[in-house]
Scaffold this motif. Structure first.
Motif, PDB file in Angstrom:
ATOM      1  N   TRP A 117       0.840  -1.186   0.000  1.00 33.00           N
ATOM      2  CA  TRP A 117       0.000   0.000   0.000  1.00 33.00           C
ATOM      3  C   TRP A 117       0.886   1.251   0.000  1.00 33.00           C
ATOM      4  CZ3 TRP A 117      -2.493  -3.173   4.298  1.00 33.00           C
ATOM      5  CH2 TRP A 117      -3.571  -3.920   3.804  1.00 33.00           C
ATOM      6  N   CYS A 118       0.350   2.366  -0.448  1.00 33.22           N
ATOM      7  CA  CYS A 118       1.135   3.603  -0.478  1.00 33.22           C
ATOM      8  C   CYS A 118       1.528   3.991   0.956  1.00 33.22           C
ATOM      9  CB  CYS A 118       0.316   4.758  -1.055  1.00 33.22           C
ATOM     10  SG  CYS A 118      -0.402   4.397  -2.652  1.00 33.22           S
ATOM     11  N   CYS A 137      -1.011   5.299   3.804  1.00 33.81           N
ATOM     12  CA  CYS A 137      -2.375   4.810   3.551  1.00 33.81           C
ATOM     13  C   CYS A 137      -2.997   4.322   4.857  1.00 33.81           C
ATOM     14  CB  CYS A 137      -2.326   3.668   2.543  1.00 33.81           C
ATOM     15  SG  CYS A 137      -3.935   2.899   2.279  1.00 33.81           S
ATOM     16  N   ASP A 181      -4.813   1.923   5.319  1.00 32.80           N
ATOM     17  CA  ASP A 181      -4.908   0.460   5.396  1.00 32.80           C
ATOM     18  C   ASP A 181      -3.923  -0.136   6.401  1.00 32.80           C
ATOM     19  OD1 ASP A 181      -6.690   0.924   3.404  1.00 32.80           O
ATOM     20  OD2 ASP A 181      -5.681  -0.251   1.858  1.00 32.80           O
ATOM     21  N   CYS A 191      -7.810  -1.546  -3.594  1.00 26.34           N
ATOM     22  CA  CYS A 191      -6.611  -1.484  -2.749  1.00 26.34           C
ATOM     23  C   CYS A 191      -6.794  -2.344  -1.511  1.00 26.34           C
ATOM     24  CB  CYS A 191      -6.340  -0.043  -2.321  1.00 26.34           C
ATOM     25  SG  CYS A 191      -5.747   0.976  -3.680  1.00 26.34           S
ATOM     26  N   ASN A 228     -13.125   4.830   1.626  1.00 29.60           N
ATOM     27  CA  ASN A 228     -12.302   6.022   1.395  1.00 29.60           C
ATOM     28  C   ASN A 228     -12.968   6.963   0.392  1.00 29.60           C
ATOM     29  OD1 ASN A 228     -11.871   4.652  -0.981  1.00 29.60           O
ATOM     30  ND2 ASN A 228      -9.805   3.999  -0.445  1.00 29.60           N
ATOM     31  N   GLY A 250      -9.412   3.898  -5.589  1.00 32.62           N
ATOM     32  CA  GLY A 250      -7.971   4.082  -5.530  1.00 32.62           C
ATOM     33  C   GLY A 250      -7.251   3.285  -6.607  1.00 32.62           C
ATOM     34  N   GLN A 260     -11.587   5.331   6.023  1.00 26.10           N
ATOM     35  CA  GLN A 260     -10.186   5.088   5.690  1.00 26.10           C
ATOM     36  C   GLN A 260      -9.673   6.198   4.786  1.00 26.10           C
ATOM     37  OE1 GLN A 260      -9.500   3.011   2.353  1.00 26.10           O
ATOM     38  NE2 GLN A 260      -7.352   3.579   2.549  1.00 26.10           N
ATOM     39  N   CYS A 277      -7.375   7.668   1.904  1.00 31.87           N
ATOM     40  CA  CYS A 277      -6.546   7.369   0.744  1.00 31.87           C
ATOM     41  C   CYS A 277      -5.666   8.591   0.530  1.00 31.87           C
ATOM     42  CB  CYS A 277      -7.416   7.109  -0.478  1.00 31.87           C
ATOM     43  SG  CYS A 277      -6.481   7.023  -2.014  1.00 31.87           S
ATOM     44  N   VAL A 278      -4.389   8.470   0.895  1.00 32.15           N
ATOM     45  CA  VAL A 278      -3.509   9.645   0.830  1.00 32.15           C
ATOM     46  C   VAL A 278      -3.295  10.129  -0.593  1.00 32.15           C
ATOM     47  CG1 VAL A 278      -2.143   9.533   2.943  1.00 32.15           C
ATOM     48  CG2 VAL A 278      -1.556   8.048   1.025  1.00 32.15           C
ATOM     49  N   ILE A 279      -3.444   9.242  -1.539  1.00 29.30           N
ATOM     50  CA  ILE A 279      -3.109   9.600  -2.911  1.00 29.30           C
ATOM     51  C   ILE A 279      -4.264  10.282  -3.629  1.00 29.30           C
ATOM     52  CG2 ILE A 279      -2.264   8.694  -5.132  1.00 29.30           C
ATOM     53  CD1 ILE A 279      -0.243   8.437  -2.840  1.00 29.30           C
ATOM     54  N   PHE A 280      -5.455   9.708  -3.556  1.00 33.85           N
ATOM     55  CA  PHE A 280      -6.551  10.207  -4.395  1.00 33.85           C
ATOM     56  C   PHE A 280      -7.648  10.954  -3.663  1.00 33.85           C
ATOM     57  CE2 PHE A 280      -4.726   6.600  -6.707  1.00 33.85           C
ATOM     58  CZ  PHE A 280      -4.295   7.281  -7.832  1.00 33.85           C
TER      59      PHE A 280
END
Ligand code: SF4
Lengths: 610, 341
Positions: B23-24, B27, B29, B58, B128, B132, B205, B207-210
Motif C-alpha cells: 500500500w502507499c 495509507c 490500510d 486497494c 475512502n 484508488g 479510511q 486514501c492519501v493519494i486520491f
C-alpha cells in the motif's frame, strides 16, 4: 381389431390446466412396469399464464414406448389426445399419416374453435379426414360419472384427464391397477378426490370398451430389456442424483449454489429435498452469487456445484475464470435452452457449446463434457465431479432442456457399483508443499482447505508464481502458467476412455453427434444400417479434451457429417482442433429436437452423392 | 503458566505473512491491518481457522499480507464467496475485506443480501469515498459535487449512507470506526467476531493519494474530541473535551447539550443501547452529520436475530435425524420401481 406394433408415440395435449403432464406420467409409469422401452418429453407452454384455450397455452406430454427402436421420444405421434381445439391446432402440422386423434367434443364450441385460430370447425370440415378421429363427450361423461359424489363443478371437471387416460389405457390394452394405487396413496387425506379420479379413470376405460366408435386398438409387446430393477427418471433428477452419488464417493458434503432458471431449476428442487444426505443447497441472490458461493465452498473443501441455463451461464463467465485461475474443483451444469438472450426458455438447443469451451476472457481452459440421454445424466454428472476433484479444474457439464425434462427408464445403480473418487486433498503438513505445486502426471495442484494446520496460504485471481504461489507479474512466469493450465486440461484425455463408434465395416459416411440428440441420431443411423447402408455413427460426451483416438476414427471415413441443434458449433470446434478433416454439417435451430425422418433424408442424400 | 500461553497463542505480528506490503506510504490500510492483527491476537484465533476473503481494490490486497487462509476473489463478489466458505465450513472464522466500490457499487447486490441473511461473518468495509486502484474516480460514497477524474465538473449524484443501508437491509451489527484509532478499531473487531450474524464494520479510511483528508474533519487529532461520539453499550452518549457534551432526545430529534448548562446533568443524557431491537435511535445516530452533530463511532447496533448459517446447518441435522432414507441407495430404490427378469 387389434394391431400389434413395435413402438408407438402418444401425445397428450391440452390446456395447461387440463392435467396432461399427470396423465402422461401415469401412462408412462404403467407402461414402464410392463417392461417397455420408453422415452418421454414434456412440452410446456412458453408462457405460464397464457390465455386459456389458445395455442400458446397448450401443454403437451409425448411418450414413445415399445418393444424396440425406442431411442428418443419419437418424431410425430401415432395417437394424439387433444383436449381442446388449441391442442389440436398446435399438433396438426406434426402427425403421422393415419394417426388416431382422441378429441373431447365438449370443448369444441364455436368460441373455443375461434380462440384456437380455426376458421371453420375441424370436426366439420375436411381437415381431419386423413385421420382416425375418436370424438367423445369427455367433459360431460366425466361429470355424469361423478354425479353421485357431490363434487363441485370445478373438481369434477378436473377429473376429465383421468377419463381420457382410461380410454387410452383401453386403446393399448393396459391395466389400471398402478394408476388406481397412485390415487389411493396420493389422496389418503382427501379420499373423495382420490375416489373421483379412480371413478373417472374406470369410466373412461369402460366407455372405450363399450362404445363402438372406437374401431381399433393396439397392442405393444413388452421389450426385452436387461434384467434388473428400473425406475423412470428425468434428466434433471438423474443429474442431481449423479452429483449426490459423486459427493458420497468422494467422502465430502455436496454444496449447490444456484439461482432459479428454466429449465435447470429442477436439479435444485431435487437436491434440496435431500438435506439428510449432507447436501447444502444455497439459493443465491443471483447467478453470479450462485457460482461465487460455489467457488467459496470449493475453497473450503466441499464438492461444489452450480446449475444454470444459457443466460445464467453468461453471468457466471467471469467467476469461471476465477475458478480456472485458482484451480479449484467446481462443476457447472448448463441445461441449455434456446438463445441468445432470454431466447426460448422452455425449448431445447445446443448453442452454448462454444461459450462453454472458449467463452471467457484470457486463456481460460476448462473441461467440457455432455450427457446424451435423460438417464445417463446420472453418469455424466458423476464423471464431471470425478474429473473436477481428481484434476483440480472447473468442469462444465452440458445437458439440454430436451434431456432435463425428458424421461426414460434408468437401471438403478448402487453406490457399490460406482468407482471411488479420490480428491487431491492434503491434510498434514508437508514441508516441500507450495500452493501451486503439481503432480507430474496430471499437473494438478493439491487441495489444501482452510482449517488445515500449518498450511495457510492465499489464492486469488491474480497470476501466481509457478514455484512460490505468490502474486507474480513476471511475463515469462505468466506464459509458463498459461501453458500449464492448458496442458492440465489437455491431459485429462489420458484419464478417459477411448471414443467408440458403431458401424465397423462402414467407410463412406460417419455421422457425428454430441449431447442430447444421441437417441434420435442413433435411431436414424440404426435404421439405415439395417437397410445395409454404408454409414457409421460416433457420439461425443467428452468435448474438451476430445478422446485421444478421435482423429483415428475420423480418418476411416470419406465423409464426416456433424449434426447438432445450432449453426455448427461442434463442427467449427472440430475444424479448429482437428483441421485435417473436412466436416459437413446438419443443423437445426427451431427449439426442437431432430426428427428421425429429416436425419434419414439428409444421410441418404450424402450417401447418394459421389 | 499454561493459562497464560493459552491466553496469547499468537502475538499480533505473528498473523502477518512474509509478503511485502504494497500500500502507499501513509495509507490508512496500515492501521486497519494492525488493528485486525491485534484483535486476532486478543481473540486467540488459530491462524488455520481464519479465512479472509476479499474482492478487488486497494483494500482487497489484505489477505496476501496475513498468514491465515486467504482468497483474493473478483470485483464485487467477496460476499458471495465468503457465504460459500462459511456454509461449507461453519467452524471457520470468516472475514470479508472490501471497499466502497467493491461492496456498494459492483457488489451492491451481494452486500445487501449477505446483510439481510445475517450470515455469521465479519465484513470490514474500507470506505475512502474514492476508487484508488483505478486511480481516482468517484465512488458510491463520494459526496455530491465531488470533483474526481471521472467527474471533472463535480458529481450530480448523492452518496449512500452506509449505516442506513445496512440497517435498511436488516443488518443487526453495524459499527463505524476511524482508521486513526487502532485501539477502537481492534475493540470493535473483537465485538464483531463475537456477534453471531453478519457484523459490518465501516472504517473511515484515508486514501492519501486520491482523496487525502476526506475524513479529516472527523478523524484529525484536533477534531477527535468534538467531532466523534464514541458509543459504548450501556454508557451515556458523551463527547467533547472532558466529556462536557452529550446527546439527548428533544421530541423526536436528537440534540447536543452541554453538561452544566441550563441545568443539564449527566442524567439527561441518552444511554446507548446497541442491543435494542428497534433501529430508530440507531438510525438517528448514524444520520448525525457535522457541524451540528458529532459523528457516531463504535458499535452503533449489535442486536440478536436468527443467524443464517445456524438455521442452514440445523435443517440439515434435523433432516438427517428424521429422514426415512439412510443411504443414497435407499433413495434410488424408493417410490415407483419395476423389475425386469
Ligand atoms: S491508492 Fe489510496 S487506498 Fe490505495 S493504497 Fe494508495 S493510499 Fe491506500
Amino acid at each position: 381389431m387389434k394391431t400389434t406394433l413395435e413402438s408407438v408415440v402418444i401425445k397428450f395435449a391440452g390446456d395447461s390446466g387440463d392435467g396432461m403432464q399427470l396423465a402422461g406420467t401415469l401412462f408412462t409409469d404403467t407402461t414402464a412396469v410392463l417392461g417397455n422401452e420408453i422415452a418421454t418429453f414434456p412440452d410446456f407452454p412458453s408462457e405460464i399464464r397464457a390465455p386459456q384455450g389458445t395455442v400458446a397455452g397448450v401443454s403437451g406430454f409425448q411418450v414413445h414406448f415399445g418393444t424396440s427402436g425406442v431411442h428418443s421420444p419419437g418424431d410425430a405421434p401415432d395417437v394424439l389426445v387433444a383436449m381442446n381445439p388449441a391442442a389440436l391446432k398446435a399438433n396438426l402440422h406434426n402427425l403421422k399419416p393415419a394417426c388416431t386423434i382422441l378429441i373431447d367434443v365438449d370443448s369444441f364450441g364455436k368460441k373455443d374453435i375461434e380462440k384456437a385460430g380455426f376458421v371453420t370447425s375441424p370436426l366439420e370440415d375436411e381437415s381431419l379426414s386423413d385421420y382416425k378421429v375418436i370424438d367423445a363427450p369427455i367433459t360431460s361423461l366425466t361429470k355424469a360419472a361423478l354425479a353421485d359424489l357431490g363434487l363441485d363443478n370445478k373438481s369434477a371437471d378436473r377429473c376429465k384427464n383421468m377419463f381420457t387416460l382410461g380410454m387410452v389405457f383401453w386403446l393399448f390394452s393396459e391395466p389400471l391397477e398402478q394408476t388406481i394405487a397412485f390415487f389411493e396413496q396420493k389422496f389418503k387425506k382427501n379420499p373423495t378426490i382420490g375416489e373421483a379420479n379412480i371413478i373417472a379413470l374406470k369410466a373412461g376405460y369402460n366407455y372405450a370398451l363399450t362404445v363402438e366408435a372406437i374401431k381399433s386398438s393396439f397392442t405393444v409387446l413388452p421389450a426385452k430389456k436387461k434384467p434388473g430393477v428400473y425406475r423412470n427418471i428425468t434428466g434433471n433428477q438423474a443429474t442431481a442424483w449423479g452429483l449426490m452419488a459423486a459427493a458420497k464417493k468422494a467422502g465430502k458434503p455436496l454444496f449447490l449454489g444456484s439461482y432459479p432458471i428454466t429449465p435447470a431449476t429442477d436439479i435444485m428442487h431435487e437436491l434440496t429435498k435431500h438435506k439428510w444426505a449432507e447436501i447444502k443447497v444455497f439459493q443465491a441472490e443471483d447467478e453470479i452469487a450462485g457460482i461465487c458461493s460455489t467457488i467459496g465452498a470449493a475453497f473450503a473443501g466441499n464438492v461444489a456445484v452450480t446449475t444454470t441455463s444459457g443466460p445464467g451461464m453468461a453471468l457466471k463467465t467471469e467467476a469461471i475464470g476465477l475458478a480456472v485461475m485458482t484451480e479449484l474443483p467446481i462443476v457447472i451444469v448448463n441445461v441449455q435452452r434456446g438463445g441468445p438472450s432470454t431466447g426460448l426458455p422452455t425449448k431445447t438447443e445446443q448453442s452454448d457449446l462454444l461459450q462453454a469451451i472458449w467463452g471467457r476472457n484470457g486463456e481460460s481452459p476448462v473441461v467440457v463434457i455432455s450427457a446424451s440421454t435423460p438417464a445417463d445424466c446420472f453418469d455424466w454428472a458423476f464423471e464431471a465431479t470425478r474429473i473436477a476433484l481428481e484434476h483440480m479444474t472447473p468442469v462444465i457439464l452440458l445437458t439440454e432442456s430436451y434431456l432435463g425434462n425428458g424421461a426414460e427408464p434408468w437401471k438403478i445403480k448402487t453406490l457399490n457399483q460406482l468407482p471411488e473418487i479420490k480428491p487431491l486433498t492434503l491434510e498434514t503438513k508437508d514441508a516441500s508443499w507450495r500452493p501451486y505445486n503439481r503432480d507430474d502426471e496430471k499437473l494438478a495442484r493439491k487441495w489444501v482447505v482452510p482449517g488445515t494446520p500449518e498450511m495457510q496460504h492465499r489464492i486469488g485471481g491474480l497470476e501466481k508464481d509457478e514455484c512460490t504461489g505468490c502474486v507474480s507479474h513476471n511475463p515469462q512466469n505468466h506464459e509458463v502458467m498459461v501453458n500449464i493450465r492448458s496442458e492440465k486440461v489437455a491431459r485429462v484425455a489420458n484419464f478417459i476412455p477411448e471414443q467408440r463408434y458403431k458401424g465397423k465395416d462402414a467407410k463412406k459416411l460417419l455421422v457425428v453427434g454430441w449431447g442430447g440428440q444421441f437417441g434420435i441420431l442413433f435411431g436414424a443411423v440404426n435404421e439405415l444400417q439395417k437397410e445395409g447402408k454404408d454409414i457409421a455413427f460416433t457420439h461425443f460426451n467428452y468435448i474438451n479434451p476430445l478422446p485421444k483416438n478421435t482423429a483415428e476414427i475420423f480418418s476411416k471415413f470419406d465423409k464426416i457429417l456433424v449434426c447438432e441443434l445450432n449453426k455448427g458449433q461442434f463442427a467449427n470446434y472440430l475444424r479448429a482442433v482437428l483441421p485435417q478433416f473436412n466436416y459437413e454439417q446438419y443443423n437445426k435451430v427451431q427449439g426442437l429436437p431432430f426428427t428421425v425422418k429429416e436425419l434419414k433424408a439428409k444421410f441418404n442424400e450424402l450417401l447418394e452423392e459421389k | 503458566m499454561e493459562a497464560t500461553t493459552l491466553q496469547c497463542l499468537f502475538k499480533p505480528k505473528d498473523y502477518a505473512s512474509d509478503q511485502e506490503v504494497k500500500w502507499c506510504p501513509g495509507c490508512g490500510d496500515y492501521a486497519i491491518i494492525s488493528a485486525v492483527q491485534k484483535a486476532f491476537s486478543e481473540l486467540n484465533l488459530k491462524k488455520e481457522d481464519v479465512a479472509i476473503i476479499s474482492g478487488i481494490g486497494c483494500s482487497s490486497r489484505f489477505p496476501y499480507y496475513m498468514d491465515t487462509y486467504g482468497f483474493h476473489t473478483i470485483h464485487g463478489r467477496p460476499a458471495a464467496v465468503a457465504t460459500g466458505v462459511k456454509l461449507a465450513n461453519p467452524s471457520l472464522s470468516v472475514w470479508m475485506i472490501s471497499g466502497d466500490g467493491d461492496s456498494l457499487a459492483i457488489g451492491g447486490n451481494h452486500f445487501i443480501h449477505a446483510v439481510r441473511r445475517n450470515i455469521n461473518f465479519n465484513l470490514i468495509l474500507f470506505n475512502n469515498e474514492i476508487y484508488g486502484l483505478t486511480k481516482g474516480q468517484y465512488s458510491p460514497t463520494s459526496e455530491r459535487g465531488k470533483i474526481t477524474k471521472s467527474s471533472p465538473f463535480g458529481t450530480v449524484e448523492s452518496p449512500f449512507s452506509v449505516g442506513e443501508l445496512v440497517l435498511g437491509a436488516q443488518g443487526q451489527f453495524y459499527a463505524r470506526v476511524p482508521d486513526t484509532d487502532v485501539k477502537l478499531m481492534a475493540q470493535v473487531m473483537i465485538e464483531a467476531e463475537k456477534h453471531q450474524g453478519l457484523s459490518m464494520v465501516e472504517v473511515l479510511q484515508n486514501c492519501v493519494i486520491f482523496n487525502d483528508k476526506t475524513h479529516a474533519a472527523i478523524t484529525a487529532k484536533e477534531n477527535k474530541a468534538n467531532n466523534q461520539l464514541i458509543l459504548e453499550h450501556g454508557k451515556p452518549m458523551l463527547f467533547g473535551e472532558n466529556n462536557s457534551k452529550g446527546l439527548r432526545l428533544n421530541g423526536l430529534a436528537l440534540e447536543v447539550v452541554t453538561i452544566g448548562e441550563n441545568g443539564i446533568t449527566e442524567k439527561d443524557i441518552l444511554v446507548h443501547d446497541a442491543h435494542a431491537k428497534s433501529t430508530i435511535l440507531h438510525n438517528m445516530l448514524i444520520q448525525m452529520k457535522l457541524p451540528e452533530f458529532p459523528i457516531a463511532m463504535g458499535v452503533i447496533r449489535n442486536a440478536d436475530a436468527p443467524v443464517f448459517d445456524h438455521g442452514f446447518t440445523a435443517q440439515i441435522e434435523q433432516q438427517k435425524a428424521s429422514s426415512k432414507y439412510e443411504t443414497i441407495d435407499d433413495l434410488f430404490v424408493s417410490g415407483n420401481t419395476f423389475t425386469i427378469n
